[in-house]
Design an enzyme around this catalytic site. Sequence first.
Site, short mmCIF file in Angstrom:
data_model
loop_
_atom_site.label_atom_id
_atom_site.label_comp_id
_atom_site.label_asym_id
_atom_site.label_seq_id
_atom_site.Cartn_x
_atom_site.Cartn_y
_atom_site.Cartn_z
CB CYS A 1 -119.68 -29.24 -11.30
SG CYS A 1 -118.72 -27.71 -11.20
CG ASP B 1 -113.95 -29.11 -11.78
OD1 ASP B 1 -113.08 -29.77 -12.41
OD2 ASP B 1 -113.69 -28.46 -10.76
CG HIS C 1 -116.80 -31.58 -8.11
ND1 HIS C 1 -115.59 -31.01 -7.84
CD2 HIS C 1 -117.50 -30.65 -8.81
CE1 HIS C 1 -115.53 -29.80 -8.38
NE2 HIS C 1 -116.68 -29.55 -8.97
CB CYS D 1 -117.63 -27.85 -6.09
SG CYS D 1 -118.45 -26.94 -7.42
#
Length: 213
Positions: free
Chosen positions: A42, A44, A98, A101
């Site tokens: 991701c 992130d 994760h 998310c």
Amino acid sequence: MKLPIQLFHNNKGWVEGMLRQDPDFFSKLLAQQTPEYLWIGCSDSRVPANEIIGLLPGELFVHRNIANVIAYNDFNCLSVLQYAVDHLKVKHVIVCGHYGCGGVLAAMRDVRLGLVDNWLRSIQETYVFYQKELEGLNARQREDRFCEINVFQQVCHLQKTTIVQDAWKREQELSLHGCIYSIADGLMRDLGMTLSSAEETAPLRPPPARLRI
Ligand code: CO
């Protein structure tokens, strides 16, 4: 607004630190790139690929997008995959999601965020498919489990790409893995669904994540 000068200071400090450990570090990197791993994770900012698994520059090829989606019409992700498999000959592809998310949670809650809603549409469809079996869980468990299911789903997509199928057909060593990272404790858990050949099929449902320490 200028880029904060601190970033350049940080960079210089990092270079000095790396050179202290190995004076030839950058000249060796320049000579070749031979990572054994491709990371699909991701975007992130709390999930930095190399740091999490303690790998140095040169050791991990990386593709990141919102909610670690592998879509058959995403030429960005597919190009990274193809280059990594066909040219770099990575031995492992790690799909790492994760917990918590934002992309996955937005898909579950059906909130409108803009263009990204289209990106998350396939996750929404997966959620509809799994909604019934997630019903018995409380809100937090449901979110965590669905983050795991999303990784599972993306590994299933990965397995079906022509790139992976062709690599296995020519008996190239290549394993696919699903993992999930917890921002709360910094630990990466294995979803126990390693796939290493066309004959191996993914389990019907993702097994619960477990620590392998
Ligand atoms: Co995310």
